[in-house]
Design a protein around this motif. Structure first.
Motif, short mmCIF file in Angstrom:
data_model
loop_
_atom_site.label_atom_id
_atom_site.label_comp_id
_atom_site.label_asym_id
_atom_site.label_seq_id
_atom_site.Cartn_x
_atom_site.Cartn_y
_atom_site.Cartn_z
N ALA A 1 29.78 -6.56 33.79
CA ALA A 1 29.48 -5.45 34.69
C ALA A 1 28.88 -4.33 33.85
O ALA A 1 28.77 -4.45 32.62
N ARG A 2 28.53 -3.24 34.50
CA ARG A 2 27.86 -2.15 33.77
C ARG A 2 28.83 -1.23 33.05
O ARG A 2 28.57 -0.80 31.94
N ASN A 3 29.98 -0.93 33.67
CA ASN A 3 30.92 0.04 33.12
C ASN A 3 31.91 -0.63 32.17
O ASN A 3 32.79 -1.36 32.60
N GLU A 4 31.75 -0.38 30.88
CA GLU A 4 32.57 -1.07 29.88
C GLU A 4 34.04 -0.68 29.97
O GLU A 4 34.93 -1.53 29.75
N GLU A 5 34.32 0.57 30.30
CA GLU A 5 35.71 1.01 30.41
C GLU A 5 36.43 0.26 31.53
O GLU A 5 37.55 -0.23 31.36
N HIS A 6 35.77 0.16 32.68
CA HIS A 6 36.36 -0.58 33.80
C HIS A 6 36.46 -2.07 33.49
O HIS A 6 37.42 -2.74 33.90
N LEU A 7 35.48 -2.58 32.78
CA LEU A 7 35.50 -3.99 32.38
C LEU A 7 36.72 -4.30 31.53
O LEU A 7 37.42 -5.29 31.74
N LYS A 8 36.96 -3.46 30.53
CA LYS A 8 38.11 -3.68 29.64
C LYS A 8 39.41 -3.65 30.42
O LYS A 8 40.30 -4.49 30.19
N ALA A 9 39.53 -2.69 31.34
CA ALA A 9 40.75 -2.60 32.13
C ALA A 9 40.94 -3.85 32.98
O ALA A 9 42.06 -4.38 33.10
N THR A 10 39.86 -4.36 33.56
CA THR A 10 39.94 -5.57 34.38
C THR A 10 40.28 -6.78 33.53
O THR A 10 41.09 -7.63 33.92
#
Length: 245
Positions: free
Chosen positions: A32-41
């Protein structure tokens, strides 16, 4: 244990589906585009049982980066058994009517980027003669309506591409699942008034997860949208153009 790639993985529906694959103990790679949200997921699905929980950020409109990112995902998973494409934006129709540039941008994100990714993925799976591709489109692609026809046109383009791709890949043993959601209560639809036809992301995810597992070609989410859109598709144009949808 499947090797699952999810593109657009931080959307509410995709994240809910990722949790189901994690519960199955699958290897999952998120894009996905947002790395912070990716890491959390990714951290979340690792806790929930995913045997691999990798991730990589990508702007899907950077078409020249697709090949390298897919190769990274394939390397982390040890191959790709299933690819789910779930990214998209929901434009304001009236804004698109006033801006050819915005219309082109929305078509790029919701159609061209998806078709480009499908082209890369199909090439890989056709060569291996196995796998399944699933794409979340929309009931909006079933028939152009004045309220969202730019968005609907993009989804219709993807639907038609998937239909041809399904026919092409069938002889290679590769399956293609088209997912057509109706109204889903997600952050993308936060400004809409909710009613009886709306479903939660978790409910949608269960139906999509099951359809992928069964190898379904086309699935409406929730199920009743199949009947609703059947009626809308067969309304005569002389009537359809006079009603507000």
């Amino acid at each position: 244990m499947r090797k699952v790639l999810i593109i657009g993985a931080t959307s509410a529906i995709a994240a809910a589906i990722a949790r189901l694959f994690a519960k199955d103990g699958d290897r999952v790679f998120l894009i996905a585009r947002n790395e912070e949200h990716l890491k959390a997921t990714a951290d979340d699905i690792a806790v929930r049982g995913a045997s691999v929980a990798g991730y990589r950020s990508l702007d899907v409109n950077a078409l020249d980066e697709h090949r390298a990112v897919l190769e990274e995902a394939e390397g982390a998973l040890g191959g790709i058994d299933l690819a789910l494409i779930a990214h998209g934006t929901l434009p304001v129709q009236i804004d698109c009517e006033r801006s050819p540039g915005l219309t082109a941008q929305e078509l790029q994100t919701n159609a061209v980027s998806t078709i480009a990714l499908l082209t890369r993925l199909a090439e890989r799976m056709e060569e291996r003669r196995s796998g399944r591709i699933a794409v979340i489109t929309s009931v909006a692609g079933d028939r152009g309506r004045q309220s969202n026809y730019v968005y609907g046109a993009a989804k219709a383009a993807v639907d038609t591409f998937l239909e041809g791709l399904r026919q092409r890949l069938h002889k290679s043993g590769v399956g293609v699942t088209t997912v057509r959601p109706g109204f889903i209560d997600t952050p993308m639809t936060a400004g809409f008034r909710k009613g009886l036809l709306w479903a939660k992301p978790e409910t949608a995810a269960k139906r999509i997860h099951a359809a992928i597992g069964k190898g379904t070609d086309v699935v409406y989410v929730p199920w009743f949208w199949g009947w609703i859109m059947l009626v809308i598709r067969f309304l005569p144009r002389s009537i359809f153009k006079r009603i507000k949808l």
